[in-house]
Design a protein around this motif. Structure first.
Motif, PDB file in Angstrom:
ATOM      1  N   GLN A 188       0.831  -1.210   0.000  1.00 38.87           N
ATOM      2  CA  GLN A 188       0.000   0.000   0.000  1.00 38.87           C
ATOM      3  C   GLN A 188       0.865   1.260   0.000  1.00 38.87           C
ATOM      4  OE1 GLN A 188      -2.177  -1.049   3.545  1.00 38.87           O
ATOM      5  NE2 GLN A 188      -4.041  -1.572   2.383  1.00 38.87           N
ATOM      6  N   HIS A 223       2.238   2.123  -3.329  1.00 43.98           N
ATOM      7  CA  HIS A 223       1.275   2.416  -4.384  1.00 43.98           C
ATOM      8  C   HIS A 223       0.355   3.584  -4.033  1.00 43.98           C
ATOM      9  CE1 HIS A 223       2.705  -1.565  -5.531  1.00 43.98           C
ATOM     10  NE2 HIS A 223       2.271  -1.298  -6.747  1.00 43.98           N
ATOM     11  N   LEU A 228      -1.387   4.333  -1.403  1.00 43.27           N
ATOM     12  CA  LEU A 228      -2.635   3.997  -0.725  1.00 43.27           C
ATOM     13  C   LEU A 228      -2.485   4.176   0.775  1.00 43.27           C
ATOM     14  CD1 LEU A 228      -3.275   0.657  -2.655  1.00 43.27           C
ATOM     15  CD2 LEU A 228      -4.369   2.864  -3.109  1.00 43.27           C
ATOM     16  N   THR A 278      -6.897  -1.436  -2.726  1.00 41.49           N
ATOM     17  CA  THR A 278      -5.717  -2.303  -2.649  1.00 41.49           C
ATOM     18  C   THR A 278      -5.864  -3.499  -3.580  1.00 41.49           C
ATOM     19  OG1 THR A 278      -5.339  -1.634  -0.353  1.00 41.49           O
ATOM     20  CG2 THR A 278      -4.249  -3.637  -1.099  1.00 41.49           C
ATOM     21  N   ASP A 316      -7.607  -3.636  -6.310  1.00 40.65           N
ATOM     22  CA  ASP A 316      -7.457  -3.147  -7.687  1.00 40.65           C
ATOM     23  C   ASP A 316      -5.979  -2.946  -8.037  1.00 40.65           C
ATOM     24  OD1 ASP A 316     -10.176  -3.181  -7.996  1.00 40.65           O
ATOM     25  OD2 ASP A 316     -10.451  -1.022  -7.774  1.00 40.65           O
ATOM     26  N   ALA A 317      -5.217  -2.401  -7.091  1.00 38.24           N
ATOM     27  CA  ALA A 317      -3.785  -2.181  -7.346  1.00 38.24           C
ATOM     28  C   ALA A 317      -3.042  -3.505  -7.478  1.00 38.24           C
ATOM     29  CB  ALA A 317      -3.176  -1.338  -6.225  1.00 38.24           C
ATOM     30  N   VAL A 345      -3.284  -5.002 -11.036  1.00 41.15           N
ATOM     31  CA  VAL A 345      -2.638  -4.380 -12.194  1.00 41.15           C
ATOM     32  C   VAL A 345      -1.519  -5.295 -12.687  1.00 41.15           C
ATOM     33  CG1 VAL A 345      -1.266  -2.418 -12.979  1.00 41.15           C
ATOM     34  CG2 VAL A 345      -3.184  -2.046 -11.419  1.00 41.15           C
ATOM     35  N   ARG A 363       2.641  -1.914 -15.258  1.00 43.34           N
ATOM     36  CA  ARG A 363       3.615  -1.214 -14.406  1.00 43.34           C
ATOM     37  C   ARG A 363       4.870  -0.891 -15.214  1.00 43.34           C
ATOM     38  NH1 ARG A 363       0.353   0.861 -10.783  1.00 43.34           N
ATOM     39  NH2 ARG A 363      -0.554  -0.644  -9.328  1.00 43.34           N
ATOM     40  N   PRO A 411      -1.425   6.469  -8.475  1.00 38.22           N
ATOM     41  CA  PRO A 411      -2.471   6.540  -9.509  1.00 38.22           C
ATOM     42  C   PRO A 411      -2.255   7.719 -10.456  1.00 38.22           C
ATOM     43  CG  PRO A 411      -3.436   6.126  -7.344  1.00 38.22           C
ATOM     44  CD  PRO A 411      -1.986   6.459  -7.110  1.00 38.22           C
TER      45      PRO A 411
END
Length: 345
Positions: free
Chosen positions: A53, A56, A58, A68, A70-71, A74, A79, A318
């Protein structure tokens, strides 16, 4: 997941897949954890989720919620594309030659103060910032020079804000002017605190303006860092300091609010020893503005990087304003252009 979120101490059948994903992303060492037989979310796994987190952008609370998940979903190829776009932006944005310079990475909500030393760029300061709202008041990207600092500043409310927000509030509640420490200023500098329909019409017509006096309610806080530009963007403090604790910090009308103005002022005024910390703090509590002009201008770069490397760790944030998608489209079109040109008769 129970209730759509996985809290520490709860059970979830998907923990084995979560471990696999965190190991692949480097937030959890291989074989450093075995999933509890009862599928309980505890210990090292929570720590690994917090690490993910944090990397990223968060809230690092260890709770496995939608953002979290959703991340985590990815794919690595996306990336890698973020990293490629970040490298392209670095190529297009050469570092200033000045001894010292400041960068504000808008989607990361972070300011850094840098200096050149022996051919190497050193980072002296790092602090959180608040930037323009993604919906309608985005912070523009540019580079300008900081030339002076204004302590205990007035806030001259822009006409757009006065028209959309301040005047309607004054029509509904004339006492709002005094309660917020505001006043009207005429074309010749005359000052009035009398709220009337005629005065508000004069503000809307651009004949008078509204400003907020220095003080605890001032929207600029008690310090403003001036970098003259045609978009009226600058760095400033804010009385709404609790907003710095939010993971997503796009709340401003476009200017950049900074977390620690005293530290930045000391760093900027390093070559003016008469501007001590005590003098800076005293100047921030005056009833009228106090100006400190810089001996050497400090370049300020408002940049946009969604992939960042810091202390050897790759971090992603993001795409706040959708600028990665814009750059990716432009690069794709530029790669196609030669082939298209050759195909023309």
């Amino acid at each position: 997941m129970p209730g759509g979120k996985l809290q520490p101490g709860q059970r979830w059948a998907g923990l084995a897949a979560l471990v696999e994903r965190l190991v692949a992303f480097g937030d959890l060492e291989q074989h450093s954890i075995e999933v509890n037989a009862d599928g309980t979310y505890t210990g090292e796994l929570q720590k690994a989720v917090r690490s993910f987190q944090e990397r990223h952008g968060l809230a690092a609370d260890g709770v496995l919620g939608k953002a979290t998940v959703d991340a985590l979903a990815v794919p690595p190829v996306q990336r890698a594309e973020q990293i490629a776009l970040a490298m392209e932006r670095l190529r297009l944005t050469p570092l200033p030659d000045a001894l010292r310079f400041v960068t504000v990475n808008v989607p990361e909500f972070m300011l850094r103060a840098h200096r050149h030393e022996a051919g190497v760029v050193q980072q002296d300061l790092r602090m959180r910032v608040i930037v323009g709202k993604a919906l309608d008041t985005r912070t523009p990207l540019f580079d300008e020079e900081m030339r002076w600092i204004e302590f205990s500043p007035y806030w001259n409310i822009p006409r757009s804000i006065a028209r959309a927000e301040t005047v309607p509030k004054l029509r509904a509640n004339p006492g709002y002017l005094d309660g917020q420490g505001m006043e009207f200023v005429g074309p010749g500098g005359q000052v009035s605190t009398s709220v009337s329909p005629q005065m508000l019409d004069a503000v809307l017509a651009g004949q008078w303006r509204i400003r907020q006096r220095p003080g605890s309610r001032n929207a600029l806080g008690d310090i403003k860092f001036m970098l003259p530009n045609n978009q009226n963007i600058y760095l400033h403090h804010t009385p709404s300091i609790s907003l710095f604790n939010r993971p997503r910090r796009d709340f401003s009308h476009g200017c950049v609010r900074i977390e620690d103005p005293v530290a930045l002022a000391q760093w900027v005024l390093y070559d003016q020893p008469d501007w001590t910390e005590a003098r800076i703090r005293q100047s921030m509590g005056r009833p009228r503005p106090v100006i400190a002009r810089l001996i050497e201008p400090v370049p300020v770069l408002l940049i946009y990087q969604t992939a960042i490397v810091e202390s050897g760790v790759v971090r992603f944030v993001p795409d706040l304003y959708g600028q990665d998608a814009v750059l990716e489209k432009a690069l794709r079109q530029s790669r196609r252009a030669p082939g298209l040109a050759q195909s023309k008769p």
